[in-house]
Design a protein around this motif. Sequence first.
Motif, PDB file in Angstrom:
ATOM      1  N   ASP A 142      49.639  26.075  31.107  1.00 32.87           N
ATOM      2  CA  ASP A 142      48.909  25.957  30.377  1.00 32.87           C
ATOM      3  C   ASP A 142      47.310  26.229  30.907  1.00 32.87           C
ATOM      4  OD1 ASP A 142      51.410  26.029  28.075  1.00 32.87           O
ATOM      5  OD2 ASP A 142      51.494  24.062  28.442  1.00 32.87           O
ATOM      6  N   THR A 143      47.577  25.071  31.863  1.00 37.50           N
ATOM      7  CA  THR A 143      46.416  25.499  32.582  1.00 37.50           C
ATOM      8  C   THR A 143      45.758  26.560  32.974  1.00 37.50           C
ATOM      9  OG1 THR A 143      46.696  23.173  33.493  1.00 37.50           O
ATOM     10  CG2 THR A 143      44.918  24.415  34.551  1.00 37.50           C
ATOM     11  N   ALA A 144      46.095  27.821  33.420  1.00 35.05           N
ATOM     12  CA  ALA A 144      46.386  28.932  33.567  1.00 35.05           C
ATOM     13  C   ALA A 144      45.512  29.498  32.378  1.00 35.05           C
ATOM     14  CB  ALA A 144      46.949  29.726  33.963  1.00 35.05           C
ATOM     15  N   GLY A 145      46.302  29.187  31.137  1.00 29.31           N
ATOM     16  CA  GLY A 145      45.893  30.023  29.660  1.00 29.31           C
ATOM     17  C   GLY A 145      44.256  29.621  29.376  1.00 29.31           C
ATOM     18  N   ALA A 146      44.345  27.990  29.508  1.00 27.89           N
ATOM     19  CA  ALA A 146      43.368  27.010  28.569  1.00 27.89           C
ATOM     20  C   ALA A 146      42.458  27.674  29.728  1.00 27.89           C
ATOM     21  CB  ALA A 146      43.392  25.646  29.448  1.00 27.89           C
ATOM     22  N   ARG A 147      41.741  28.318  31.281  1.00 35.36           N
ATOM     23  CA  ARG A 147      41.014  28.364  31.604  1.00 35.36           C
ATOM     24  C   ARG A 147      40.158  29.532  31.719  1.00 35.36           C
ATOM     25  NH1 ARG A 147      43.144  27.319  36.218  1.00 35.36           N
ATOM     26  NH2 ARG A 147      44.211  29.126  36.730  1.00 35.36           N
ATOM     27  N   ALA A 148      41.865  30.817  30.861  1.00 39.92           N
ATOM     28  CA  ALA A 148      40.920  31.590  30.743  1.00 39.92           C
ATOM     29  C   ALA A 148      40.570  32.377  29.048  1.00 39.92           C
ATOM     30  CB  ALA A 148      42.523  32.741  30.821  1.00 39.92           C
ATOM     31  N   LEU A 149      41.225  31.656  28.627  1.00 37.53           N
ATOM     32  CA  LEU A 149      40.524  31.794  27.533  1.00 37.53           C
ATOM     33  C   LEU A 149      38.743  30.919  27.159  1.00 37.53           C
ATOM     34  CD1 LEU A 149      43.159  29.978  24.782  1.00 37.53           C
ATOM     35  CD2 LEU A 149      42.132  32.310  24.716  1.00 37.53           C
ATOM     36  N   ARG A 150      38.590  29.747  28.319  1.00 40.66           N
ATOM     37  CA  ARG A 150      36.822  29.107  28.367  1.00 40.66           C
ATOM     38  C   ARG A 150      36.968  30.786  28.861  1.00 40.66           C
ATOM     39  NH1 ARG A 150      39.726  24.498  30.448  1.00 40.66           N
ATOM     40  NH2 ARG A 150      39.335  25.472  31.893  1.00 40.66           N
ATOM     41  N   GLY A 151      36.933  30.852  30.126  1.00 41.00           N
ATOM     42  CA  GLY A 151      35.971  32.213  30.454  1.00 41.00           C
ATOM     43  C   GLY A 151      35.991  33.386  29.866  1.00 41.00           C
ATOM     44  N   LEU A 152      36.190  33.394  27.882  1.00 39.58           N
ATOM     45  CA  LEU A 152      35.760  34.649  26.907  1.00 39.58           C
ATOM     46  C   LEU A 152      34.678  33.950  26.384  1.00 39.58           C
ATOM     47  CD1 LEU A 152      39.197  34.510  25.770  1.00 39.58           C
ATOM     48  CD2 LEU A 152      38.146  36.134  27.050  1.00 39.58           C
ATOM     49  N   ALA A 153      34.354  33.276  26.650  1.00 42.77           N
ATOM     50  CA  ALA A 153      32.457  32.588  26.699  1.00 42.77           C
ATOM     51  C   ALA A 153      31.490  32.581  27.551  1.00 42.77           C
ATOM     52  CB  ALA A 153      33.237  31.485  26.239  1.00 42.77           C
ATOM     53  N   ASP A 154      32.233  32.870  28.807  1.00 46.15           N
ATOM     54  CA  ASP A 154      31.296  32.185  29.941  1.00 46.15           C
ATOM     55  C   ASP A 154      30.201  33.408  29.846  1.00 46.15           C
ATOM     56  OD1 ASP A 154      31.880  31.270  32.758  1.00 46.15           O
ATOM     57  OD2 ASP A 154      31.078  33.000  33.355  1.00 46.15           O
ATOM     58  N   GLY A 155      28.890  32.776  30.727  1.00 44.92           N
ATOM     59  CA  GLY A 155      27.639  33.694  30.961  1.00 44.92           C
ATOM     60  C   GLY A 155      27.872  34.774  30.928  1.00 44.92           C
ATOM     61  N   THR A 183      47.438  39.387  30.257  1.00 46.74           N
ATOM     62  CA  THR A 183      48.482  39.237  31.392  1.00 46.74           C
ATOM     63  C   THR A 183      49.827  39.091  30.947  1.00 46.74           C
ATOM     64  OG1 THR A 183      47.175  40.642  33.413  1.00 46.74           O
ATOM     65  CG2 THR A 183      49.538  39.631  33.508  1.00 46.74           C
ATOM     66  N   ARG A 184      49.375  37.547  30.242  1.00 48.91           N
ATOM     67  CA  ARG A 184      50.510  36.884  30.061  1.00 48.91           C
ATOM     68  C   ARG A 184      50.239  36.416  28.618  1.00 48.91           C
ATOM     69  NH1 ARG A 184      51.576  33.696  35.488  1.00 48.91           N
ATOM     70  NH2 ARG A 184      49.810  34.235  36.597  1.00 48.91           N
ATOM     71  N   PRO A 185      50.208  36.868  27.706  1.00 45.14           N
ATOM     72  CA  PRO A 185      50.231  37.299  26.779  1.00 45.14           C
ATOM     73  C   PRO A 185      51.092  35.505  25.798  1.00 45.14           C
ATOM     74  CG  PRO A 185      52.307  38.681  26.698  1.00 45.14           C
ATOM     75  CD  PRO A 185      51.249  37.997  28.518  1.00 45.14           C
ATOM     76  N   ASP A 186      50.518  35.108  24.908  1.00 42.58           N
ATOM     77  CA  ASP A 186      51.237  34.392  24.345  1.00 42.58           C
ATOM     78  C   ASP A 186      50.133  34.309  22.705  1.00 42.58           C
ATOM     79  OD1 ASP A 186      50.986  31.465  22.785  1.00 42.58           O
ATOM     80  OD2 ASP A 186      51.034  30.847  24.751  1.00 42.58           O
ATOM     81  N   PRO A 187      51.237  34.714  21.814  1.00 43.98           N
ATOM     82  CA  PRO A 187      50.811  34.352  20.414  1.00 43.98           C
ATOM     83  C   PRO A 187      49.381  33.188  20.129  1.00 43.98           C
ATOM     84  CG  PRO A 187      53.280  34.217  20.009  1.00 43.98           C
ATOM     85  CD  PRO A 187      52.841  34.440  21.732  1.00 43.98           C
ATOM     86  N   ALA A 188      49.640  32.121  20.598  1.00 48.03           N
ATOM     87  CA  ALA A 188      48.446  30.899  20.401  1.00 48.03           C
ATOM     88  C   ALA A 188      46.978  31.197  20.947  1.00 48.03           C
ATOM     89  CB  ALA A 188      48.916  29.758  21.534  1.00 48.03           C
ATOM     90  N   TYR A 189      46.853  32.763  21.325  1.00 48.95           N
ATOM     91  CA  TYR A 189      45.836  33.389  22.199  1.00 48.95           C
ATOM     92  C   TYR A 189      45.379  33.933  21.368  1.00 48.95           C
ATOM     93  CZ  TYR A 189      47.821  31.712  26.863  1.00 48.95           C
ATOM     94  OH  TYR A 189      47.456  31.151  28.265  1.00 48.95           O
ATOM     95  N   VAL A 190      45.775  34.550  20.295  1.00 48.32           N
ATOM     96  CA  VAL A 190      45.466  35.822  18.966  1.00 48.32           C
ATOM     97  C   VAL A 190      43.986  35.479  18.609  1.00 48.32           C
ATOM     98  CG1 VAL A 190      46.081  37.349  17.082  1.00 48.32           C
ATOM     99  CG2 VAL A 190      47.916  37.222  19.187  1.00 48.32           C
ATOM    100  N   GLY A 191      44.240  34.175  17.820  1.00 49.92           N
ATOM    101  CA  GLY A 191      43.129  33.926  17.048  1.00 49.92           C
ATOM    102  C   GLY A 191      41.659  33.630  18.207  1.00 49.92           C
ATOM    103  N   GLU A 192      42.216  33.155  19.130  1.00 50.90           N
ATOM    104  CA  GLU A 192      40.251  33.462  20.179  1.00 50.90           C
ATOM    105  C   GLU A 192      40.061  34.852  20.474  1.00 50.90           C
ATOM    106  OE1 GLU A 192      39.161  30.945  21.283  1.00 50.90           O
ATOM    107  OE2 GLU A 192      40.067  28.639  20.802  1.00 50.90           O
ATOM    108  N   LEU A 193      41.269  35.362  21.114  1.00 48.83           N
ATOM    109  CA  LEU A 193      40.579  36.646  21.262  1.00 48.83           C
ATOM    110  C   LEU A 193      40.344  38.390  20.385  1.00 48.83           C
ATOM    111  CD1 LEU A 193      43.943  37.677  22.946  1.00 48.83           C
ATOM    112  CD2 LEU A 193      41.969  37.805  24.183  1.00 48.83           C
TER     113      LEU A 193
END
Length: 220
Positions: free
Chosen positions: A7-20, A34-44
Amino acid sequence: MSMRAEDTAGARALRGLADGSAPVRLRAALEVGTRPDPAYVGELVERCAVEPDFSVRETLTWALTRHPAAVTVPALVDEVRSGRTQARSQALHTLSKIGDRRAWPVITPALLSDADDEVARCAWRAAVVLVPEGEEYALARVLASQLGRGPRATRLSLSRALVALGEVMLPVLDAAADGPDPRARAHALATDRLWHDPDAGFESAVEEAKRIVALGGDGR
């Protein structure tokens, strides 16, 4: 790896999507894919709508293809129906990569003739992938209504879409080549030449088609 660590790795990756930094965003998109999760789809999907870097957008599309189509397709269809140009074009691009025909109803004649060239080009590419069996001719007729449109890149995209439909589009090209619009006639003839001689190249096909139209011939 524990569930908490994942969960922590996924949250970190999602935050990284908005990095400068684009490289950071690229790595984050790779991680999410690499670590697909349906919860990520909206963010992607949301990130696709605003991501400025081409390579990152392509990686976001790849990440979405790694997720279940039952989750991604409805979200992407909603994006196509939104008013944001990049959101619509990137969603169409991603739908063409997923190739799930449940998305076909979003490919309307209005979308295929959208005023924005990039949206229209992505719609053409998606349409030839998603078109149900038996509806290719009807699609070819709608695509042919756009012959002669836009700059070289737009016309090439349309020609490639028509050629991808196969022989079913040839009667439509013949009709357009006999039409009153010289730009549409030249584009139809150039597309016909690409169909018969793919190695000729689009530019030479266009120049030859223009010459034929100027001389009043049909080149067939």
